[in-house]
Design a protein around this motif. Structure first.
Motif, PDB file in Angstrom:
ATOM      1  N   HIS A   1      28.398  35.980  56.190  1.00 19.44           N
ATOM      2  CA  HIS A   1      27.333  37.297  55.829  1.00 19.44           C
ATOM      3  C   HIS A   1      26.525  37.097  54.246  1.00 19.44           C
ATOM      4  CE1 HIS A   1      31.450  38.552  53.922  1.00 19.44           C
ATOM      5  NE2 HIS A   1      30.346  38.987  52.973  1.00 19.44           N
ATOM      6  N   CYS A   2      25.522  37.731  54.232  1.00 23.34           N
ATOM      7  CA  CYS A   2      25.165  37.325  53.349  1.00 23.34           C
ATOM      8  C   CYS A   2      24.480  38.790  52.985  1.00 23.34           C
ATOM      9  CB  CYS A   2      24.045  37.077  52.926  1.00 23.34           C
ATOM     10  SG  CYS A   2      22.422  37.724  54.655  1.00 23.34           S
ATOM     11  N   HIS A   3      24.893  39.704  51.615  1.00 22.63           N
ATOM     12  CA  HIS A   3      24.411  40.344  50.772  1.00 22.63           C
ATOM     13  C   HIS A   3      22.992  41.038  50.290  1.00 22.63           C
ATOM     14  CE1 HIS A   3      28.302  41.714  51.341  1.00 22.63           C
ATOM     15  NE2 HIS A   3      28.441  40.359  50.765  1.00 22.63           N
ATOM     16  N   LEU A   4      21.849  41.485  50.440  1.00 18.54           N
ATOM     17  CA  LEU A   4      20.879  41.973  49.857  1.00 18.54           C
ATOM     18  C   LEU A   4      20.670  43.457  49.207  1.00 18.54           C
ATOM     19  CD1 LEU A   4      17.570  40.661  49.915  1.00 18.54           C
ATOM     20  CD2 LEU A   4      17.139  41.731  51.818  1.00 18.54           C
ATOM     21  N   ARG A   5      20.498  43.337  48.044  1.00 16.65           N
ATOM     22  CA  ARG A   5      19.890  44.411  47.205  1.00 16.65           C
ATOM     23  C   ARG A   5      18.988  45.119  46.890  1.00 16.65           C
ATOM     24  NH1 ARG A   5      23.533  47.529  43.736  1.00 16.65           N
ATOM     25  NH2 ARG A   5      25.067  45.921  44.237  1.00 16.65           N
ATOM     26  N   LEU A   6      17.944  45.618  47.873  1.00 17.51           N
ATOM     27  CA  LEU A   6      16.481  46.236  46.897  1.00 17.51           C
ATOM     28  C   LEU A   6      17.166  46.812  45.345  1.00 17.51           C
ATOM     29  CD1 LEU A   6      15.890  48.066  50.227  1.00 17.51           C
ATOM     30  CD2 LEU A   6      15.011  45.798  49.145  1.00 17.51           C
ATOM     31  N   GLU A   7      15.840  45.835  45.025  1.00 15.24           N
ATOM     32  CA  GLU A   7      16.036  46.744  43.049  1.00 15.24           C
ATOM     33  C   GLU A   7      14.040  47.028  42.660  1.00 15.24           C
ATOM     34  OE1 GLU A   7      17.251  43.074  41.564  1.00 15.24           O
ATOM     35  OE2 GLU A   7      19.655  43.623  41.351  1.00 15.24           O
ATOM     36  N   ALA A   8      13.829  47.850  42.042  1.00 19.42           N
ATOM     37  CA  ALA A   8      12.888  48.290  41.839  1.00 19.42           C
ATOM     38  C   ALA A   8      12.524  46.419  40.854  1.00 19.42           C
ATOM     39  CB  ALA A   8      13.292  49.413  40.714  1.00 19.42           C
TER      40      ALA A   8
ATOM     41  N   GLY B   1      13.581  42.185  41.158  1.00 19.13           N
ATOM     42  CA  GLY B   1      12.201  43.046  41.724  1.00 19.13           C
ATOM     43  C   GLY B   1      12.891  42.552  43.375  1.00 19.13           C
ATOM     44  N   ILE B   2      12.890  43.266  43.618  1.00 17.24           N
ATOM     45  CA  ILE B   2      13.544  42.781  45.533  1.00 17.24           C
ATOM     46  C   ILE B   2      12.899  43.963  46.393  1.00 17.24           C
ATOM     47  CG2 ILE B   2      14.968  42.277  47.366  1.00 17.24           C
ATOM     48  CD1 ILE B   2      16.639  40.762  45.801  1.00 17.24           C
ATOM     49  N   PRO B   3      11.602  44.436  47.495  1.00 17.74           N
ATOM     50  CA  PRO B   3      10.859  42.483  47.533  1.00 17.74           C
ATOM     51  C   PRO B   3      10.997  42.569  46.191  1.00 17.74           C
ATOM     52  CG  PRO B   3      10.299  44.770  49.329  1.00 17.74           C
ATOM     53  CD  PRO B   3      11.329  45.135  48.043  1.00 17.74           C
ATOM     54  N   PRO B   4       9.567  41.114  46.646  1.00 10.74           N
ATOM     55  CA  PRO B   4       8.728  40.421  45.616  1.00 10.74           C
ATOM     56  C   PRO B   4       7.630  41.558  45.027  1.00 10.74           C
ATOM     57  CG  PRO B   4       9.475  38.746  47.613  1.00 10.74           C
ATOM     58  CD  PRO B   4       9.949  40.236  48.269  1.00 10.74           C
ATOM     59  N   ALA B   5       7.938  41.391  43.664  1.00  9.16           N
ATOM     60  CA  ALA B   5       6.878  42.788  43.251  1.00  9.16           C
ATOM     61  C   ALA B   5       5.429  41.928  42.147  1.00  9.16           C
ATOM     62  CB  ALA B   5       7.201  42.971  41.637  1.00  9.16           C
ATOM     63  N   GLN B   6       4.467  42.754  42.624  1.00  9.43           N
ATOM     64  CA  GLN B   6       3.136  42.389  41.855  1.00  9.43           C
ATOM     65  C   GLN B   6       2.904  42.849  41.378  1.00  9.43           C
ATOM     66  OE1 GLN B   6       0.171  44.652  43.616  1.00  9.43           O
ATOM     67  NE2 GLN B   6      -1.709  43.724  43.181  1.00  9.43           N
ATOM     68  N   LEU B   7       2.001  41.590  40.077  1.00 12.09           N
ATOM     69  CA  LEU B   7       2.140  42.004  38.616  1.00 12.09           C
ATOM     70  C   LEU B   7       0.945  41.863  38.546  1.00 12.09           C
ATOM     71  CD1 LEU B   7       3.877  39.028  37.203  1.00 12.09           C
ATOM     72  CD2 LEU B   7       4.871  41.530  37.455  1.00 12.09           C
ATOM     73  N   LEU B   8       0.358  42.976  37.750  1.00 11.20           N
ATOM     74  CA  LEU B   8      -1.082  43.125  37.458  1.00 11.20           C
ATOM     75  C   LEU B   8      -1.418  43.768  35.644  1.00 11.20           C
ATOM     76  CD1 LEU B   8      -2.238  46.261  36.984  1.00 11.20           C
ATOM     77  CD2 LEU B   8      -1.631  45.872  39.637  1.00 11.20           C
ATOM     78  N   TRP B   9      -2.178  43.391  35.284  1.00 10.67           N
ATOM     79  CA  TRP B   9      -2.455  43.730  33.576  1.00 10.67           C
ATOM     80  C   TRP B   9      -3.706  45.503  33.778  1.00 10.67           C
ATOM     81  CZ3 TRP B   9      -0.173  43.113  28.920  1.00 10.67           C
ATOM     82  CH2 TRP B   9       0.738  41.465  29.409  1.00 10.67           C
ATOM     83  N   LEU B  10      -3.028  45.556  32.512  1.00  7.52           N
ATOM     84  CA  LEU B  10      -4.659  47.105  32.518  1.00  7.52           C
ATOM     85  C   LEU B  10      -4.895  47.407  31.090  1.00  7.52           C
ATOM     86  CD1 LEU B  10      -2.758  49.983  34.093  1.00  7.52           C
ATOM     87  CD2 LEU B  10      -4.296  48.383  35.237  1.00  7.52           C
ATOM     88  N   GLY B  11      -6.296  46.987  30.867  1.00  6.98           N
ATOM     89  CA  GLY B  11      -7.052  46.639  29.430  1.00  6.98           C
ATOM     90  C   GLY B  11      -6.567  48.848  28.771  1.00  6.98           C
ATOM     91  N   PRO B  12      -6.762  48.387  27.282  1.00 10.76           N
ATOM     92  CA  PRO B  12      -6.870  49.460  26.791  1.00 10.76           C
ATOM     93  C   PRO B  12      -6.992  50.967  27.736  1.00 10.76           C
ATOM     94  CG  PRO B  12      -7.561  47.574  25.165  1.00 10.76           C
ATOM     95  CD  PRO B  12      -7.956  46.947  26.802  1.00 10.76           C
TER      96      PRO B  12
ATOM     97  N   VAL C   1       2.105  45.773  34.371  1.00 10.04           N
ATOM     98  CA  VAL C   1       2.543  46.489  35.629  1.00 10.04           C
ATOM     99  C   VAL C   1       2.758  46.192  36.792  1.00 10.04           C
ATOM    100  CG1 VAL C   1       2.197  48.167  37.126  1.00 10.04           C
ATOM    101  CG2 VAL C   1       0.630  48.235  34.799  1.00 10.04           C
ATOM    102  N   ALA C   2       3.989  46.248  37.196  1.00 12.11           N
ATOM    103  CA  ALA C   2       4.644  45.900  38.064  1.00 12.11           C
ATOM    104  C   ALA C   2       5.442  46.685  39.393  1.00 12.11           C
ATOM    105  CB  ALA C   2       6.048  44.690  37.628  1.00 12.11           C
ATOM    106  N   ARG C   3       4.488  45.947  40.465  1.00 13.56           N
ATOM    107  CA  ARG C   3       4.923  47.330  41.515  1.00 13.56           C
ATOM    108  C   ARG C   3       4.832  46.215  43.084  1.00 13.56           C
ATOM    109  NH1 ARG C   3      -1.367  49.383  41.664  1.00 13.56           N
ATOM    110  NH2 ARG C   3      -1.139  50.821  39.224  1.00 13.56           N
ATOM    111  N   ASN C   4       6.556  47.202  43.240  1.00  8.17           N
ATOM    112  CA  ASN C   4       7.022  46.401  44.878  1.00  8.17           C
ATOM    113  C   ASN C   4       6.899  48.026  45.541  1.00  8.17           C
ATOM    114  OD1 ASN C   4       9.182  47.705  43.839  1.00  8.17           O
ATOM    115  ND2 ASN C   4      10.490  45.331  44.439  1.00  8.17           N
ATOM    116  N   ALA C   5       7.933  47.905  46.743  1.00  7.69           N
ATOM    117  CA  ALA C   5       7.782  49.007  47.519  1.00  7.69           C
ATOM    118  C   ALA C   5       9.062  50.482  47.502  1.00  7.69           C
ATOM    119  CB  ALA C   5       8.151  48.442  49.343  1.00  7.69           C
TER     120      ALA C   5
END
Length: 767
Positions: free
Chosen positions: A493-500, A527-538, A578-582
Motif C-alpha cells: 500500500h501507499c499513503h497520501l496525506r493532504l496538506e495545506a 502542500g498536497i495537492p501541489p500549490a500555486q505560488l503568486l506575489w501580491l504588491g504593496p 501567497v500559496a493556494r491549493n484545494a
C-alpha cells in the motif's frame, strides 16, 4: 436706569438667592459637612482624562443649584458652579478639576484631573409647602490613574548558566493596587505564562539554558492593563558533549555506515551559547572546520574514526565525540538466477558474490517467501505445488543499494509498490486521488481507504481514481491505496496525506538603494495537492508576468520576484507571497525598503561667458561642502528677459565627477539664456546652483594693434620692392655714385641696358 436694572436682573437674582442660602446657614441651620451622620456620602469613581457626571438628589424643581468642592485635607469649601435653570456660571478656579460644565442640576467633569479628588457638595434651593428649603448632597470623588506601560529590566542580560538573575517589572504610575503577570517566550517558540509569579520582581536562581528567551510583564489595576516590550535574556552555556549524525543514516554495531560513491554528510551539534566552533578530525588528522563535513563522493578510503571537537569561545571550554564510519559497497552486476529441474522438485539457484557486507538473497514463490542467505541461496520446491505460469523471484538486498536487485524465473507479478499522488481539478473545486501499480499478470487490484480503513468507492485494475469535494477540513487527513495480487503477500500500500501549503521566505526584510535591483524569494515547504505560488504588491494587487518593472522567476518550489530600477514611491512596502491549493492557503510578507542615496554637495558657478558669435558658452563651477557625487547636470532655459521664456531643459548630463568646466554649444544668438548646475549622487540630485546669464568676453585691443602694424610693414615692404625693381630696370633715371666695373674684352657699347635682373626678396613680419 430702569433699562440697566432689567439688564442685570438675572445676575442679581443669582446673587440674591446665594445670599439667601448663606442667610439660612447663618440663621441657625447647621453647616453641612461630609462627616455629618445625617447625610449619606455617595462614592463616585472617575478615570483621569475621562468624564464623570455628579448628580444631585432628586426632588422638586430647584430654584437654585450651587456646587462646591472640598479638596482632600481641607475643610474649606470652594465654589465651583451655580445655576438657576435659566443661566449658569462656572468659577475660573474650577479648571483645576478638569473641563467643568452643568447639565441641568448635574455637574459634569470632562478631561478629569487628579486634583478633582475630594468631597463635592450640591446645595439645592427649592420651594415646598410655600416655604424655601435647602437640600444637600455629598459626593466623594475618587480619581483613578491608569497604569503606565511597564518596562522589563534585567539585572544581567547575559548571565552564565548557574548565576542569579533578577527581572524587574517597572511601572511609572497607576492607582494601587497593581497586580503583575509574567510571560516567557523562547527565542524560537510560543509564549508561556509564568504561573504563580505576580510580583514586580522575578528571581531566576540559578539561571539555566531553559530560561533563555524573551521576558514580558503586564501590569493591571482597576482601570486598565498594559504589557511591556520584551527583554531578551541571553544565557551563556556549553558546549555540551557533541552529538554526531550521518546522512543518509546507516547504523552498525561499531557506528555508522555509508554507501560508496554517494554524498555523505556528517553533522556535529553541541548545545552552546554562543554557538560552538567545530573542528573535524579523521584518524587524528584535521580535515575540516565547521559543524558540517561533506564527503562529496565517498570511497573505501574514507572508512575510519571521525572526531568532532566543539569549543565555546566565550567561556573557552571544549568537548569532543568520536564515531566510526564504514563505507559499504555492493556486489558487482546483478544477482544471477538458475533453475535445476528434477522429477519431483525444482532447485532454484541464486548467487551474487562480493560486496561489503555480503548481499542478502531471498527466494519468493506463490506460497510465500522462501529461504534466505548471504551471497548465494538454494531452494528446492515441490513441483506439484506450483500452478502454471508461476514465477519465482530471487531478491538481493544490500545496504548500499535502493531499490533491491532481483532476478526472476517466470514470475508474472507487478514490480515495486503502488504509487500515490493527488491533483486539483476544475479550479480547485475537486481533489482527484490517483493510485497506480502497473504491470503484472493478472493486473493488480487497487482501492482507496479512508482513515478508518473503510473503502472509498469501488476497486479497479492497475489504476484507481477517487474524487473528493475540496474543503479545508481535508487538510491533515490521510488516505491509503491498497494493492492486492494473488502472487504477492502481504498486500502493499501507499499513503497520501493532504496538506495545506506552508511557505518560507528567504528574508522578511529586504533593502535596496534607489534605482537598484532587489529580489524577494519565497519557497513552498509543503502542500498536497501541489500549490500555486503568486506575489501580491504593496496595494494587494497580483504581480502578473510581464508587469513593467517586475520579473517573476519560478524555479521548482520557489517563486522569486525581482524589482528593477527600484523607486521609493512605487515599489516600497510589504509584498505578500501567497500559496493556494484545494485544501487551504498560506501567505508570508516581505518588507521592501528603497533607500535614497545621500545628497551630494552644493555647486556654485564661477564663470559663465559667451564664446564665438554667442553660439556657445564656457561654464566653470566649484563644489562646496563634503559629500559623494557621481556627476553633474547642467540645465538651461530661455530667460524671462528675452523672448521664448520656458521651462528648464537639460543642456549636458554626461559630465564626469572630476570635471569643473564645460563648453556648451547649440545656442541661438537671438535668445537670452539662463543657466544653472546641479550635483548628482546616482539618482539623488543636490540643490541647484544660483541662476546666471552668460556675459560677453572682455574686449582686447592688443590683437588689433598687432594686425595693423603687420599690415603696414607688408605695404611698406612691397612699395620698396617696386621702387627697387624700377631702379634696376632704368638705371639712367637715377644718378650713380660710382662707375661700374667692365669686363675686359667686352665693348661697353655692346652692353644691354635692358638685361633682366634677378632679385630675391625675403619679407619677415614681426608683430
Amino acid at each position: 436706569m430702569v433699562g440697566q436694572r432689567a439688564q442685570h436682573q438675572p445676575v442679581s437674582l443669582l446673587l440674591l438667592i446665594h445670599l439667601c442660602l448663606l442667610h439660612l446657614r447663618a440663621s441657625g441651620q447647621p453647616h453641612p459637612t461630609p462627616d455629618s451622620p445625617a447625610e449619606e456620602v455617595v462614592s463616585v469613581q472617575g478615570v483621569r482624562g475621562g468624564s464623570v457626571e455628579l448628580a444631585c438628589s432628586s426632588g422638586p424643581a430647584p430654584l437654585l443649584v450651587l456646587w462646591s468642592f472640598i479638596p482632600l485635607g481641607s475643610l474649606v469649601p470652594r465654589p465651583v458652579a451655580i445655576t438657576d435653570g435659566a443661566m449658569s456660571k462656572v468659577e475660573a478656579v474650577a479648571s483645576a478639576l478638569g473641563v467643568v460644565s452643568l447639565r441641568n442640576s448635574s455637574l459634569v467633569l470632562g478631561e478629569l484631573r487628579e486634583g478633582a479628588r475630594g468631597h463635592f457638595l450640591c446645595q439645592v434651593l427649592h420651594v415646598a409647602s410655600g416655604q424655601l428649603h435647602t437640600t444637600y448632597s455629598h459626593l466623594m470623588l475618587a480619581v483613578l490613574v491608569p497604569v503606565s506601560k511597564p518596562q522589563v529590566r534585567l539585572s544581567n542580560p547575559s548571565p552564565v548558566e548557574g548565576a542569579s538573575v533578577v527581572a524587574t517589572c517597572a511601572v511609572r504610575e497607576g492607582t494601587e493596587p497593581v497586580t503583575f503577570a509574567w510571560q516567557h517566550r523562547a527565542s524560537r517558540g510560543l509564549g508561556e505564562a509564568l504561573v504563580g509569579v505576580t510580583e514586580p520582581l522575578f528571581h531566576l536562581d540559578p539561571v539555566n539554558r531553559t530560561h533563555l528567551g524573551w521576558y514580558m510583564c503586564s501590569a493591571r489595576n482597576s482601570v486598565n492593563r498594559l504589557s511591556s516590550e520584551g527583554a531578551f535574556l541571553d544565557v551563556i552555556y556549553g558546549p555540551d558533549k557533541p552529538v554526531i549524525s550521518v546522512e543518509p543514516l546507516g547504523l552498525t554495531e561499531e557506528g555508522f555506515w555509508a554507501s560508496e560513491k554517494e554524498e555523505v554528510t556528517l553533522s556535529c551539534l553541541a548545545a552552546s551559547n554562543p554557538p560552538s566552533h567545530y573542528v573535524w578530525l579523521r584518524d587524528h588528522t584535521q580535515v575540516h572546520t565547521g559543524p558540517t563535513y561533506v564527503i562529496n563522493r565517498a570511497g573505501r578510503a574514507h572508512t575510519g574514526l571521525y572526531t568532532c571537537l566543539a569549543r565555546n569561545s566565550y567561556l573557552d571550554t571544549r568537548t569532543q565525540t568520536t564515531v566510526q564510519l564504514t563505507i559499504y559497497y555492493p556486489p558487482e552486476g546483478q544477482p544471477s538466477c538458475a533453475v535445476l529441474p528434477s522429477p519431483e522438485a525444482v532447485t532454484l539457484l541464486c548467487a551474487w558474490p562480493g560486496g561489503l557486507p555480503p548481499a542478502q538473497l531471498q527466494w519468493e514463490g506463490p506460497q510465500g517467501p522462501g529461504p534466505t542467505a548471504p551471497s548465494n541461496v538454494t531452494w528446492s520446491h515441490a513441483a506439484t505445488q506450483l500452478p502454471s505460469g508461476t514465477v519465482f523471484t530471487c531478491t538481493g538486498q544490500h545496504p548500499a543499494l535502493a531499490p533491491s536487485a532481483l532476478c526472476t524465473v517466470t514470475l508474472w507479478e507487478p514490480l515495486g509498490r503502488p504509487a500515490c499522488w493527488s491533483t486539483a481539478t476544475m479550479g480547485d473545486q475537486f481533489i482527484m486521488l490517483s493510485c497506480e501499480w502497473p504491470g503484472g499478470e493478472p493486473p493488480a487490484t487497487l482501492g482507496w481507504l479512508d482513515e478508518q480503513q473503510q473503502p472509498l468507492g469501488g476497486s479497479s485494475s492497475s489504476m484507481a481514481v477517487h474524487l473528493l469535494q475540496a474543503q479545508e477540513d481535508l487538510a491533515g487527513r490521510e488516505f491509503t491505496c491498497r494493492g492486492t495480487h494473488l502472487l504477492r503477500t502481504p498486500d502493499p500500500h501507499c499513503h497520501l496525506r493532504l496538506e495545506a501549503p506552508q511557505l518560507d521566505v528567504a528574508e522578511p526584510r529586504v533593502s535596496v538603494f534607489e534605482g537598484g535591483e532587489a529580489w524577494l524569494e519565497c519557497s513552498l515547504r509543503q502542500g498536497i495537492p501541489p500549490a500555486q505560488l503568486l506575489w501580491l504588491g504593496p496595494q494587494q494587487q497580483q504581480v502578473e508576468p510581464g508587469t513593467l518593472g517586475f520579473v517573476l522567476h519560478p524555479e521548482h518550489t520557489q517563486l522569486r520576484l525581482g524589482i528593477r530600477d527600484a523607486d521609493p514611491t512605487r515599489h516600497r512596502g510589504t509584498y505578500q507571497c501567497v500559496a493556494r491549493n484545494a485544501v487551504g492557503n498560506s501567505s508570508r510578507g516581505v518588507l521592501l525598503e528603497v533607500l535614497r542615496y545621500p545628497a551630494p554637495p552644493n555647486v556654485t558657478i564661477r564663470r559663465l561667458t559667451y564664446g564665438r558669435h554667442r553660439r556657445e558658452v564656457q561654464l566653470q563651477w566649484a563644489i562646496a561642502g563634503p559629500g559623494n557625487l557621481t556627476g553633474f547636470l547642467v540645465q538651461r532655459k530661455a530667460s524671462a528677459l528675452g523672448p521664448g521664456a520656458g521651462a528648464w531643459e537639460i543642456a549636458a548630463s554626461d559630465i564626469e565627477p572630476e570635471s569643473r568646466g564645460r563648453r556648451l554649444g547649440g545656442l541661438d544668438p537671438g535668445v537670452l539664456y539662463a543657466f544653472r548646475i546641479l550635483a548628482l549622487n546616482h539618482h539623488t540630485a543636490g540643490h541647484p546652483s544660483e541662476v546666471k546669464i552668460p556675459a560677453d568676453p572682455p574686449f582686447s585691443a592688443y590683437p588689433a594693434v598687432l594686425g595693423a602694424a603687420g599690415t603696414g610693414m607688408v605695404v611698406a615692404t612691397v612699395a620698396s620692392l617696386l621702387v627697387f625693381q624700377y631702379a634696376a630696370r632704368h638705371p639712367e633715371t637715377f644718378p650713380r655714385l660710382e662707375t661700374p666695373t667692365t669686363t675686359p674684352g667686352l665693348d661697353p657699347a655692346q652692353e644691354t641696358t635692358d638685361a633682366p635682373v634677378n632679385v630675391t626678396i625675403t619679407v619677415t613680419a614681426t608683430p
